[in-house]
Write a protein that holds these residues in place. Structure first.
Motif, PDB file in Angstrom:
ATOM      1  N   UNK A 180       2.670   4.855   5.504  1.00 19.63           N
ATOM      2  CA  UNK A 180       3.461   4.387   4.364  1.00 19.63           C
ATOM      3  C   UNK A 180       4.730   5.221   4.207  1.00 19.63           C
ATOM      4  N   UNK A 181       4.609   6.539   4.355  1.00 18.95           N
ATOM      5  CA  UNK A 181       5.780   7.412   4.244  1.00 18.95           C
ATOM      6  C   UNK A 181       6.764   7.163   5.384  1.00 18.95           C
ATOM      7  N   UNK A 182       6.244   6.971   6.594  1.00 15.76           N
ATOM      8  CA  UNK A 182       7.108   6.741   7.751  1.00 15.76           C
ATOM      9  C   UNK A 182       7.902   5.440   7.603  1.00 15.76           C
ATOM     10  N   UNK A 183       7.239   4.396   7.068  1.00 12.59           N
ATOM     11  CA  UNK A 183       7.884   3.084   6.962  1.00 12.59           C
ATOM     12  C   UNK A 183       8.582   2.865   5.624  1.00 12.59           C
ATOM     13  N   UNK A 184       8.351   3.764   4.683  1.00 12.17           N
ATOM     14  CA  UNK A 184       8.980   3.619   3.378  1.00 12.17           C
ATOM     15  C   UNK A 184       8.411   2.467   2.569  1.00 12.17           C
ATOM     16  N   UNK A 185       7.097   2.250   2.692  1.00 16.65           N
ATOM     17  CA  UNK A 185       6.436   1.172   1.957  1.00 16.65           C
ATOM     18  C   UNK A 185       5.255   1.752   1.191  1.00 16.65           C
ATOM     19  N   UNK A 186       4.604   0.921   0.381  1.00 17.32           N
ATOM     20  CA  UNK A 186       3.464   1.376  -0.400  1.00 17.32           C
ATOM     21  C   UNK A 186       2.197   1.403   0.442  1.00 17.32           C
ATOM     22  N   UNK A 187       1.213   2.128  -0.044  1.00 17.92           N
ATOM     23  CA  UNK A 187      -0.063   2.178   0.647  1.00 17.92           C
ATOM     24  C   UNK A 187      -0.732   0.820   0.709  1.00 17.92           C
ATOM     25  N   UNK A 188      -0.597   0.027  -0.358  1.00 18.06           N
ATOM     26  CA  UNK A 188      -1.214  -1.303  -0.368  1.00 18.06           C
ATOM     27  C   UNK A 188      -0.560  -2.218   0.661  1.00 18.06           C
ATOM     28  N   UNK A 189       0.750  -2.042   0.872  1.00 18.68           N
ATOM     29  CA  UNK A 189       1.433  -2.839   1.899  1.00 18.68           C
ATOM     30  C   UNK A 189       0.912  -2.481   3.284  1.00 18.68           C
TER      31      UNK A 189
END
Length: 225
Positions: A180-189
């Motif tokens: 999630x941090x690497x892609x800049x998205x939420x954990x749910x995504x």
């Protein structure tokens, strides 16, 4: 109140079976419902007692743990399997993961780690730390490079670019939070991407997804320095 986690222990060494059972005996959240001395007996007892988790020794007589795990994954898909091995890097552990095991335990595991592992597996996750998993599978692939590579999973070509990237990051040893941090998205995504990824690859869990990534060439085993 949480439901009791029913556990079946399969190992051809009575002392190992008893030792594992004694570790779980004082734990109120677990019940050892049966003990088996070989894979065939483990299958029969699993159908009778319907355990939530089977602790499965890999090397057993009559029917080995890998074959028993594969049959359990098909016949009782709600039953999760932990492979049991004497050696952390036993090549057969990867075969057990491919067959449907959710991870593996060394036979000298501590009571605390055993309980923690069973909780994790019962909740639907794999117990192997992601980087340990990738190291294990990478080692296996390098050791068996002469084997022919299996075909790409049937629906792998349907992966979206983002699903393929998530697959690559899983194979690289990143957990969901790191992805999630690497892609800049939420954990749910990330979880949604992983759900779609697993469905298209027709894999059961993270361990099988990592194996597929190495075997299809999405990632390659690195030389150790």
């Amino acid at each position: 109140m949480s439901a009791i986690v029913k556990v079946l222990i399969a190992d051809d060494q009575p002392l190992v079976r008893r030792g594992l059972a004694l570790m779980l005996d004082p734990e109120p959240g677990f019940q050892v419902v049966a003990e088996a001395g070989d894979g065939a007996e483990a299958l029969r007892l699993a159908h009778t007692h319907r355990p939530n988790v089977v602790i499965m020794d890999i090397r057993m007589p009559v029917l080995d743990g890998i074959a028993a795990t594969e049959r359990l994954s098909t016949e009782l898909p709600d039953c999760r399997v932990l492979a049991l091995s004497t050696f952390d890097m036993d090549e057969y552990v990867v075969d057990a993961l491919r067959a449907g095991a959710c991870g593996f335990l060394p036979k000298d595991i501590s009571p605390e780690d055993l309980v923690a592992a069973l909780h994790v597996v019962h909740e639907g996750e794999a117990i192997l730390a992601p980087r340990l998993l990738t190291r294990l599978i990478s080692t296996h692939v390098k050791a068996h490079a002469h084997r022919s590579r299996p075909s790409v999973p049937p629906d792998a070509e349907e992966l979206t670019p983002r699903e393929r990237e998530v697959w690559r990051l899983i194979a690289g040893g990143l957990d969901n939070t790191e992805i999630a941090e690497r892609l800049g998205v939420s954990g749910s995504t990330v979880k949604n991407h992983i759900t779609g990824l697993f469905a298209k690859l027709r894999v059961r869990d993270r361990a099988q997804a990592v194996i597929a990534a190495y075997e299809t060439g999405l990632v390659t085993a690195q030389r150790e320095t």
